[in-house]
Design a protein around this motif. Sequence first.
Motif, PDB file in Angstrom:
ATOM      1  N   LEU A 195      37.696 -41.545  77.965  1.00 60.89           N
ATOM      2  CA  LEU A 195      37.287 -42.023  79.278  1.00 60.89           C
ATOM      3  C   LEU A 195      36.394 -43.258  79.188  1.00 60.89           C
ATOM      4  O   LEU A 195      36.473 -44.154  80.025  1.00 60.89           O
ATOM      5  CB  LEU A 195      36.563 -40.897  80.022  1.00 60.89           C
TER       6      LEU A 195
ATOM      7  N   SER B  41      38.761 -46.276  77.095  1.00 56.91           N
ATOM      8  CA  SER B  41      40.094 -46.648  77.572  1.00 56.91           C
ATOM      9  C   SER B  41      40.092 -47.921  78.428  1.00 56.91           C
ATOM     10  O   SER B  41      41.088 -48.663  78.392  1.00 56.91           O
ATOM     11  CB  SER B  41      40.771 -45.490  78.298  1.00 56.91           C
TER      12      SER B  41
ATOM     13  N   SER C  11      43.566 -37.972  77.847  1.00 54.34           N
ATOM     14  CA  SER C  11      44.518 -38.304  78.905  1.00 54.34           C
ATOM     15  C   SER C  11      44.270 -39.684  79.514  1.00 54.34           C
ATOM     16  O   SER C  11      45.215 -40.331  79.970  1.00 54.34           O
ATOM     17  CB  SER C  11      44.504 -37.235  79.994  1.00 54.34           C
ATOM     18  N   SER C  12      43.025 -40.138  79.505  1.00 57.84           N
ATOM     19  CA  SER C  12      42.771 -41.473  80.057  1.00 57.84           C
ATOM     20  C   SER C  12      43.430 -42.541  79.185  1.00 57.84           C
ATOM     21  O   SER C  12      43.963 -43.525  79.706  1.00 57.84           O
ATOM     22  CB  SER C  12      41.273 -41.737  80.202  1.00 57.84           C
TER      23      SER C  12
END
Length: 101
Positions: A14, A17, A47-48
């Motif tokens: 997070l 990224s 996931s980011s």
Amino acid sequence: GDWDVVVVRGEVDLYTSPTLRAAIERSLDRGARRVLVDLRDVGFMDSSGLGVLVGGLRRSRERGGELALVCGEGSVMRVLSMTGLDRVFPIHGSLGDVLDD
């Protein structure tokens, strides 16, 4: 050559990224049609980071280009496989696999 290479090291999460997003966008804004993201030295991606890669792929395709990944066996490849993104991105084991073609 034909590819603009973005080399990534460390963790893509997070907090980091946005830096990867900016690097991919910079390549595309400079007119690169083919962007190669080297993830071999990335130990962790959340996931980011995956979202940044998918967004970069979408933007490159909108411009008639492509985005490919260089990724060895390891945690990043496992995440790509678990999410099915290994079937979405062209993935290569080394820079030479792509740049020598």
